[in-house]
Design a protein around this motif. Structure first.
Motif, PDB file in Angstrom:
ATOM      1  N   ALA A 193      -8.122   0.290  -0.649  1.00 58.32           N
ATOM      2  CA  ALA A 193      -6.907  -0.063   0.092  1.00 58.32           C
ATOM      3  C   ALA A 193      -5.745  -0.433  -0.815  1.00 58.32           C
ATOM      4  N   ARG A 194      -5.701   0.166  -2.004  1.00 58.22           N
ATOM      5  CA  ARG A 194      -4.600  -0.132  -2.915  1.00 58.22           C
ATOM      6  C   ARG A 194      -3.413   0.804  -2.729  1.00 58.22           C
ATOM      7  N   THR A 195      -3.689   2.045  -2.262  1.00 57.00           N
ATOM      8  CA  THR A 195      -2.593   3.007  -2.149  1.00 57.00           C
ATOM      9  C   THR A 195      -2.972   4.128  -1.194  1.00 57.00           C
TER      10      THR A 195
ATOM     11  N   VAL B 210       0.833  -1.205   0.000  1.00 57.30           N
ATOM     12  CA  VAL B 210       0.000   0.000   0.000  1.00 57.30           C
ATOM     13  C   VAL B 210       0.868   1.255   0.000  1.00 57.30           C
TER      14      VAL B 210
ATOM     15  N   MET C 127      -6.332   7.241   2.394  1.00 57.76           N
ATOM     16  CA  MET C 127      -6.097   6.014   1.632  1.00 57.76           C
ATOM     17  C   MET C 127      -7.247   5.797   0.659  1.00 57.76           C
TER      18      MET C 127
END
Length: 259
Positions: free
Chosen positions: A161-163, A116, A157
Protein backbone atom coordinates in the motif's frame (compact mmCIF):
# COMPACT_ATOMS: atom_id res chain seq x y z
CA UNK A 1 -21.29 7.32 23.09
CA UNK A 2 -23.61 4.49 24.11
CA UNK A 3 -26.83 4.76 22.10
CA UNK A 4 -28.84 1.92 23.64
CA UNK A 5 -28.60 -0.91 26.09
CA UNK A 6 -27.62 -4.26 24.62
CA UNK A 7 -31.09 -5.76 24.39
CA UNK A 8 -31.07 -7.19 20.87
CA UNK A 9 -33.11 -4.23 19.57
CA UNK A 10 -32.13 -0.82 18.26
CA UNK A 11 -33.59 2.42 16.95
CA UNK A 12 -32.01 4.59 14.26
CA UNK A 13 -29.92 6.62 14.36
CA UNK A 14 -27.65 4.43 16.47
CA UNK A 15 -25.20 7.36 16.54
CA UNK A 16 -27.12 10.63 16.70
CA UNK A 17 -24.20 12.93 15.95
CA UNK A 18 -22.20 14.40 13.08
CA UNK A 19 -20.55 11.21 11.82
CA UNK A 20 -20.32 11.62 8.05
CA UNK A 21 -19.11 9.04 5.51
CA UNK A 22 -18.80 6.11 7.96
CA UNK A 23 -17.06 2.86 7.16
CA UNK A 24 -17.32 -0.22 9.35
CA UNK A 25 -15.56 -3.58 9.55
CA UNK A 26 -15.64 -6.66 11.76
CA UNK A 27 -12.51 -8.33 13.11
CA UNK A 28 -13.45 -11.49 14.98
CA UNK A 29 -16.17 -10.55 17.47
CA UNK A 30 -15.40 -6.83 17.34
CA UNK A 31 -16.70 -4.05 15.08
CA UNK A 32 -14.75 -0.90 14.25
CA UNK A 33 -15.91 2.30 12.58
CA UNK A 34 -14.32 5.53 11.35
CA UNK A 35 -15.66 8.67 9.66
CA UNK A 36 -14.67 11.82 7.78
CA UNK A 37 -13.21 14.58 9.93
CA UNK A 38 -12.10 17.16 7.33
CA UNK A 39 -9.84 19.68 9.20
CA UNK A 40 -10.81 18.65 12.73
CA UNK A 41 -7.92 17.56 14.94
CA UNK A 42 -7.57 14.91 16.19
CA UNK A 43 -9.06 13.25 13.11
CA UNK A 44 -10.28 9.85 12.00
CA UNK A 45 -11.87 8.67 15.25
CA UNK A 46 -11.83 4.93 15.87
CA UNK A 47 -15.07 3.62 17.35
CA UNK A 48 -15.52 0.12 18.79
CA UNK A 49 -18.66 -1.98 19.26
CA UNK A 50 -19.67 -5.55 19.97
CA UNK A 51 -23.20 -5.26 18.55
CA UNK A 52 -23.23 -2.47 15.89
CA UNK A 53 -25.48 -0.40 18.19
CA UNK A 54 -23.44 0.60 21.24
CA UNK A 55 -20.25 2.43 20.24
CA UNK A 56 -17.27 3.83 22.16
CA UNK A 57 -14.47 6.07 20.88
CA UNK A 58 -11.16 4.30 21.53
CA UNK A 59 -8.75 6.62 19.74
CA UNK A 60 -7.89 8.67 16.67
CA UNK A 61 -5.75 7.77 13.68
CA UNK A 62 -4.66 11.32 12.71
CA UNK A 63 -3.36 13.76 15.31
CA UNK A 64 -2.03 16.61 13.15
CA UNK A 65 -3.63 19.03 10.70
CA UNK A 66 -3.66 22.52 9.22
CA UNK A 67 -2.62 25.59 11.19
CA UNK A 68 -5.33 27.74 9.59
CA UNK A 69 -9.04 27.44 8.79
CA UNK A 70 -9.73 25.62 5.50
CA UNK A 71 -13.40 24.71 5.06
CA UNK A 72 -13.96 21.65 2.89
CA UNK A 73 -10.35 20.47 3.12
CA UNK A 74 -8.52 17.69 4.93
CA UNK A 75 -9.78 14.16 5.58
CA UNK A 76 -12.58 13.06 3.24
CA UNK A 77 -14.52 9.74 3.23
CA UNK A 78 -12.23 7.09 4.70
CA UNK A 79 -12.22 3.33 4.16
CA UNK A 80 -11.31 1.10 7.07
CA UNK A 81 -9.87 -2.37 6.45
CA UNK A 82 -8.02 -5.14 8.30
CA UNK A 83 -5.34 -6.96 6.30
CA UNK A 84 -2.24 -8.97 7.09
CA UNK A 85 -2.58 -8.37 10.82
CA UNK A 86 -2.90 -4.60 10.53
CA UNK A 87 -5.68 -2.01 10.47
CA UNK A 88 -5.64 0.31 7.46
CA UNK A 89 -7.45 3.57 6.79
CA UNK A 90 -7.37 5.11 3.31
CA UNK A 91 -8.74 8.61 2.82
CA UNK A 92 -8.69 11.32 0.22
CA UNK A 93 -7.38 14.81 0.82
CA UNK A 94 -8.73 16.61 -2.27
CA UNK A 95 -5.82 19.05 -2.29
CA UNK A 96 -3.09 16.43 -1.78
CA UNK A 97 -4.16 12.99 -2.98
CA UNK A 98 -4.96 9.56 -1.59
CA UNK A 99 -3.40 8.87 1.80
CA UNK A 100 -3.20 5.91 4.15
CA UNK A 101 -2.41 5.29 7.79
CA UNK A 102 -2.08 1.90 9.47
CA UNK A 103 -1.61 0.31 12.87
CA UNK A 104 -1.18 -3.08 14.48
CA UNK A 105 -3.94 -2.29 16.99
CA UNK A 106 -7.04 -0.11 16.48
CA UNK A 107 -6.14 2.03 19.50
CA UNK A 108 -2.82 2.81 17.81
CA UNK A 109 -0.20 4.01 17.54
CA UNK A 110 -0.99 4.80 13.90
CA UNK A 111 1.61 5.62 11.28
CA UNK A 112 1.97 9.11 9.90
CA UNK A 113 -0.13 9.70 6.75
CA UNK A 114 1.51 8.37 3.61
CA UNK A 115 0.50 9.60 0.14
CA UNK A 116 -0.31 6.59 -2.06
CA UNK A 117 -1.26 8.67 -5.10
CA UNK A 118 -0.74 12.40 -5.51
CA UNK A 119 -3.26 14.57 -7.32
CA UNK A 120 -6.07 17.09 -7.04
CA UNK A 121 -9.63 15.89 -6.57
CA UNK A 122 -8.78 12.28 -5.71
CA UNK A 123 -11.33 11.28 -3.08
CA UNK A 124 -13.15 8.40 -1.41
CA UNK A 125 -10.51 5.67 -1.86
CA UNK A 126 -11.00 2.04 -0.91
CA UNK A 127 -8.41 -0.77 -1.12
CA UNK A 128 -8.87 -4.47 -1.78
CA UNK A 129 -6.29 -7.19 -1.31
CA UNK A 130 -7.38 -10.04 -3.55
CA UNK A 131 -7.07 -13.78 -2.96
CA UNK A 132 -4.11 -14.06 -5.36
CA UNK A 133 -2.05 -11.47 -3.50
CA UNK A 134 -2.78 -8.62 -5.92
CA UNK A 135 -3.84 -5.31 -4.42
CA UNK A 136 -6.20 -2.70 -5.87
CA UNK A 137 -7.45 0.78 -5.07
CA UNK A 138 -10.69 2.38 -6.26
CA UNK A 139 -11.51 6.07 -5.85
CA UNK A 140 -13.89 8.80 -6.90
CA UNK A 141 -13.36 12.36 -8.10
CA UNK A 142 -14.16 15.81 -6.68
CA UNK A 143 -15.31 18.14 -9.43
CA UNK A 144 -14.27 21.19 -7.38
CA UNK A 145 -10.62 20.20 -7.84
CA UNK A 146 -10.45 17.75 -10.73
CA UNK A 147 -13.11 19.25 -12.99
CA UNK A 148 -14.84 15.86 -13.31
CA UNK A 149 -16.89 13.58 -11.09
CA UNK A 150 -19.57 10.87 -11.38
CA UNK A 151 -17.00 8.20 -12.19
CA UNK A 152 -14.90 5.58 -10.40
CA UNK A 153 -11.29 4.75 -11.21
CA UNK A 154 -9.45 1.54 -10.30
CA UNK A 155 -5.68 1.16 -9.82
CA UNK A 156 -3.40 -1.77 -9.29
CA UNK A 157 -1.60 -1.07 -6.02
CA UNK A 158 1.55 -2.42 -4.42
CA UNK A 159 0.59 -5.00 -1.76
CA UNK A 160 2.35 -2.89 0.88
CA UNK A 161 0.00 0.00 0.00
CA UNK A 162 2.87 2.39 -0.66
CA UNK A 163 1.98 3.35 -4.23
CA UNK A 164 -0.30 2.71 -7.18
CA UNK A 165 1.22 0.73 -10.05
CA UNK A 166 -0.60 2.15 -13.07
CA UNK A 167 -2.42 5.20 -14.40
CA UNK A 168 -5.81 3.79 -13.47
CA UNK A 169 -8.77 2.33 -15.35
CA UNK A 170 -12.18 3.96 -15.56
CA UNK A 171 -14.40 1.10 -14.40
CA UNK A 172 -17.71 2.97 -13.93
CA UNK A 173 -18.66 6.06 -15.93
CA UNK A 174 -21.96 7.08 -14.38
CA UNK A 175 -22.47 9.75 -17.06
CA UNK A 176 -23.51 6.78 -19.18
CA UNK A 177 -26.07 5.54 -16.63
CA UNK A 178 -29.55 7.08 -16.90
CA UNK A 179 -30.32 9.49 -14.07
CA UNK A 180 -26.97 9.18 -12.30
CA UNK A 181 -25.16 12.20 -10.92
CA UNK A 182 -22.35 12.60 -8.39
CA UNK A 183 -21.44 8.93 -8.02
CA UNK A 184 -18.92 8.80 -5.18
CA UNK A 185 -17.88 7.07 -1.96
CA UNK A 186 -17.06 3.59 -3.37
CA UNK A 187 -16.54 0.69 -0.98
CA UNK A 188 -14.98 -2.32 -2.70
CA UNK A 189 -15.57 -5.92 -1.55
CA UNK A 190 -15.10 -9.47 -2.77
CA UNK A 191 -17.63 -12.02 -1.57
CA UNK A 192 -17.98 -15.57 -2.89
CA UNK A 193 -15.78 -14.80 -5.89
CA UNK A 194 -17.82 -11.74 -6.94
CA UNK A 195 -16.63 -8.12 -6.79
CA UNK A 196 -19.01 -5.59 -5.26
CA UNK A 197 -18.87 -1.81 -5.13
CA UNK A 198 -21.28 0.00 -2.81
CA UNK A 199 -21.49 3.65 -3.85
CA UNK A 200 -23.93 6.53 -3.26
CA UNK A 201 -25.08 8.90 -5.99
CA UNK A 202 -27.39 11.86 -6.42
CA UNK A 203 -25.93 14.07 -3.70
CA UNK A 204 -25.82 13.78 0.07
CA UNK A 205 -29.21 15.22 0.98
CA UNK A 206 -31.51 13.56 -1.56
CA UNK A 207 -29.38 10.86 -3.14
CA UNK A 208 -29.54 7.08 -3.09
CA UNK A 209 -27.35 4.05 -2.53
CA UNK A 210 -26.32 1.88 -5.47
CA UNK A 211 -24.53 -1.44 -5.62
CA UNK A 212 -22.43 -2.58 -8.57
CA UNK A 213 -21.20 -6.13 -9.11
CA UNK A 214 -18.95 -7.94 -11.57
CA UNK A 215 -17.16 -11.23 -12.11
CA UNK A 216 -13.90 -9.35 -12.82
CA UNK A 217 -12.59 -6.50 -10.71
CA UNK A 218 -12.20 -4.45 -13.91
CA UNK A 219 -15.83 -5.08 -14.86
CA UNK A 220 -18.12 -4.80 -16.66
CA UNK A 221 -20.27 -3.90 -13.65
CA UNK A 222 -24.04 -4.15 -13.46
CA UNK A 223 -25.80 -1.67 -11.18
CA UNK A 224 -28.87 -1.61 -8.98
CA UNK A 225 -30.28 1.08 -6.70
CA UNK A 226 -30.77 -0.73 -3.39
CA UNK A 227 -31.75 2.04 -0.96
CA UNK A 228 -33.51 5.35 -1.56
CA UNK A 229 -36.00 7.70 0.03
CA UNK A 230 -38.96 6.70 -2.12
CA UNK A 231 -42.20 7.81 -0.46
CA UNK A 232 -40.77 7.95 3.06
CA UNK A 233 -39.72 10.98 5.09
CA UNK A 234 -36.21 9.57 5.54
CA UNK A 235 -34.07 11.52 3.08
CA UNK A 236 -30.81 10.67 1.40
CA UNK A 237 -29.49 7.29 2.57
CA UNK A 238 -25.85 8.03 1.84
CA UNK A 239 -22.52 6.25 1.85
CA UNK A 240 -21.53 3.68 4.43
CA UNK A 241 -20.21 0.16 4.86
CA UNK A 242 -21.37 -3.43 4.37
CA UNK A 243 -20.55 -5.66 7.33
CA UNK A 244 -21.46 -9.15 8.48
CA UNK A 245 -21.82 -10.54 11.98
CA UNK A 246 -20.37 -13.72 13.50
CA UNK A 247 -23.84 -15.29 13.22
CA UNK A 248 -24.00 -14.64 9.46
CA UNK A 249 -26.24 -11.57 9.36
CA UNK A 250 -25.45 -8.76 6.91
CA UNK A 251 -25.93 -5.06 7.72
CA UNK A 252 -25.36 -1.73 5.98
CA UNK A 253 -24.42 1.28 8.11
CA UNK A 254 -24.73 4.69 6.51
CA UNK A 255 -25.26 8.32 7.36
CA UNK A 256 -28.04 10.79 6.61
CA UNK A 257 -27.95 14.57 6.07
CA UNK A 258 -30.21 16.18 8.70
CA UNK A 259 -28.96 19.72 8.33
Amino acid sequence: MTSAETTGTYRNPVLNADWSDPDVIRVGEDFYLTVSTFTKVPGLPILHSRDLVNWTIIGHAVTSGYDDVRPGCGVWAPSLRHHDGRFWIFYGDPDVGICQVNAAEPRGPWTEPHVVKEGLGLIDPCPLWDDDGQAYLVHGWAKSRAGVNNRLTLHRMSPDARTVLDDGTLIIDADLLPGYRTLEGPKLYKRDGVYWIFAPAGGVEYGWQSVFRAESIFGPYEDRIVLRQGGTDVNGPHQGGWVDTPSGEHWFMHFQDRG
